[in-house]
Design a protein around this motif. Structure first.
Motif, PDB file in Angstrom:
ATOM      1  N   ALA A  14      -1.956  13.592 -16.123  1.00 45.73           N
ATOM      2  CA  ALA A  14      -0.935  12.643 -16.579  1.00 45.73           C
ATOM      3  C   ALA A  14      -0.651  11.558 -15.558  1.00 45.73           C
ATOM      4  O   ALA A  14       0.182  10.696 -15.795  1.00 45.73           O
ATOM      5  CB  ALA A  14       0.358  13.396 -16.892  1.00 45.73           C
ATOM      6  N   ARG A  15      -1.342  11.570 -14.430  1.00 49.46           N
ATOM      7  CA  ARG A  15      -0.969  10.696 -13.318  1.00 49.46           C
ATOM      8  C   ARG A  15      -1.586   9.306 -13.432  1.00 49.46           C
ATOM      9  O   ARG A  15      -2.801   9.152 -13.510  1.00 49.46           O
ATOM     10  CB  ARG A  15      -1.378  11.349 -11.993  1.00 49.46           C
ATOM     11  N   ASP A  72      -0.368  15.004  -7.108  1.00 49.02           N
ATOM     12  CA  ASP A  72       0.904  14.454  -6.644  1.00 49.02           C
ATOM     13  C   ASP A  72       0.752  13.279  -5.688  1.00 49.02           C
ATOM     14  O   ASP A  72       1.682  12.906  -4.996  1.00 49.02           O
ATOM     15  CB  ASP A  72       1.718  15.555  -5.958  1.00 49.02           C
ATOM     16  N   ARG A  73      -0.420  12.658  -5.647  1.00 47.63           N
ATOM     17  CA  ARG A  73      -0.606  11.504  -4.771  1.00 47.63           C
ATOM     18  C   ARG A  73      -1.822  10.711  -5.256  1.00 47.63           C
ATOM     19  O   ARG A  73      -2.640  11.223  -6.016  1.00 47.63           O
ATOM     20  CB  ARG A  73      -0.795  11.930  -3.309  1.00 47.63           C
ATOM     21  N   ASP A  74      -1.910   9.463  -4.799  1.00 45.10           N
ATOM     22  CA  ASP A  74      -3.018   8.592  -5.211  1.00 45.10           C
ATOM     23  C   ASP A  74      -4.248   8.907  -4.368  1.00 45.10           C
ATOM     24  O   ASP A  74      -4.555   8.215  -3.386  1.00 45.10           O
ATOM     25  CB  ASP A  74      -2.631   7.125  -5.042  1.00 45.10           C
ATOM     26  N   LYS A 100       0.807  -1.205   0.000  1.00 44.07           N
ATOM     27  CA  LYS A 100       0.000   0.000   0.000  1.00 44.07           C
ATOM     28  C   LYS A 100       0.844   1.260   0.000  1.00 44.07           C
ATOM     29  O   LYS A 100       0.396   2.324   0.381  1.00 44.07           O
ATOM     30  CB  LYS A 100      -0.921   0.010   1.235  1.00 44.07           C
ATOM     31  N   THR A 101       2.096   1.167  -0.399  1.00 43.07           N
ATOM     32  CA  THR A 101       2.941   2.343  -0.426  1.00 43.07           C
ATOM     33  C   THR A 101       2.514   3.249  -1.551  1.00 43.07           C
ATOM     34  O   THR A 101       2.059   2.814  -2.592  1.00 43.07           O
ATOM     35  CB  THR A 101       4.411   1.948  -0.658  1.00 43.07           C
ATOM     36  N   SER A 102       2.657   4.564  -1.367  1.00 47.06           N
ATOM     37  CA  SER A 102       2.249   5.530  -2.364  1.00 47.06           C
ATOM     38  C   SER A 102       3.323   5.658  -3.424  1.00 47.06           C
ATOM     39  O   SER A 102       4.497   5.423  -3.184  1.00 47.06           O
ATOM     40  CB  SER A 102       1.996   6.897  -1.716  1.00 47.06           C
TER      41      SER A 102
END
Length: 338
Positions: free
Chosen positions: A46-47, A112-114, A7-9
């Motif tokens: 773009a993520r 910048d993050r999920d 579960k790491t980002s």
């Protein structure tokens, strides 16, 4: 081969700009940097995200309130598109234990993050059509899907495409993959999706230990996998060990930064290269007829496509065993005898 999903980002890599020492030069460089630096909207668009890390994530509204968490994502596996995100709201607004499917366009991904933000007013949340967690609707049938699309409006819905087949994303994770002879190849380790544009970018496959690949993972477009008549069947991939030399791979315990520009460029070059080289199933005497009838080259034969050949139309009921209006190449070769 069930495994623990990490579960790491995944962090977004941004360019690092140097600063000049002289004051005038610094001013000019800073101005240029601001002009060239991607906006937050561009970075979010773009993520890419890993499905396994998106499941269970909290969802917030625009005010920062915690609404609930993600239970599933609904894919069109034939066209590589995300249609809905399934949410559990818990006790928020007294909505109880029901689950709700929201169109992917109702969400804004963080740059910048999920993380996803649900852009729906509270009063609209509460009145949305839901379902019991123990009774998932069949998203391939229009009953529940049309309720959701009608409630949120046509502008929110992802356009239906030919041979659309909607399945739960959690059913893809750890799904077994066989070769065309039925021998076990491995399983799908994860699926990489882009929630901003609704694309399923690629699936990541872990091969069986007999392949001796030192726990490497490999990326494939969804169109590389062939389905049987029923989604519960194992998927089929026709590939040799030699061909894996041209497939982007990485160590299972060292995932790449999915949003590193170099990785994205490398993987996109590979995906584009496979656009016109969909992996074929074993040749049969019916191949010529199949290629002629499969007009849109999607690997499925629709009822309308079959009408171009009277003999195939006559045998349609034998081939379309689950009566869903389409036939896989495997079922065509197994059932059509002329």
């Amino acid at each position: 081969m069930k495994k623990l999903k990490l579960k790491t980002s995944v962090a977004l890599m941004l360019p690092v700009f140097g600063l000049a020492l002289a004051a005038p030069a610094y001013t000019q460089t800073s101005a240029n940097t601001q002009m060239n630096k991607p906006s937050q909207t561009q970075r979010a668009a773009a993520r890419d995200m890993r499905l396994s890390q998106l499941i269970g994530k909290d969802v917030r509204n625009a005010q920062g309130e915690d609404l609930g968490d993600i239970k599933d994502v609904i894919f069109d596996v034939n066209n590589g598109r995300v249609h809905y995100v399934v949410l559990s709201f818990g006790g928020f607004l007294g909505m109880g234990d029901k689950l709700f499917a929201y169109p992917v366009r109702a969400f804004s991904p963080a740059a910048d993050r999920d993380e996803l933000v649900l852009n729906v007013a509270k009063e609209r949340l509460k009145a949305a059509p839901g379902f019991e967690a123990s009774r998932y609707p069949d998203f391939d049938k229009p009953e529940y899907r049309s309720q959701v699309d009608r409630y949120f409006g046509s502008g929110m819905a992802i356009e239906a495409r030919p041979n659309m087949r909607l399945v739960r994303g959690t059913e893809l994770l750890d799904k077994d993959i066989n070769d065309p002879t039925g021998r076990d190849l491995g399983e799908i380790e994860d699926v990489v999706i882009n929630m901003a544009n609704g694309n399923v970018h690629y699936a990541v496959l872990e091969f069986d230990q007999s392949w001796s690949l030192n726990n490497k993972l490999f990326a494939f477009p969804l169109r590389s996998f062939k389905q049987g008549a029923n989604w519960s069947d194992d998927l089929v991939l026709n590939i040799s060990k030699d061909r894996l030399n041209n497939v982007p791979g990485f160590d299972s315990d060292k995932w790449p930064n999915l949003n590193d520009p170099k990785w994205r460029a490398d993987i996109d070059r590979y995906l584009v290269a496979t656009t016109t080289t969909v992996v074929p199933l074993p040749s049969t005497t019916n191949d010529g007829r199949w290629e002629r009838l499969d007009a849109n080259k999607d690997g499925w034969l629709s009822r309308d496509e079959a009408k171009a050949d009277a003999s195939v139309t006559a045998d349609w009921s034998k081939m379309d065993r689950d009566n869903d209006g389409r036939v896989s190449r495997t079922d065509f070769n197994a059932s059509y005898r002329r």
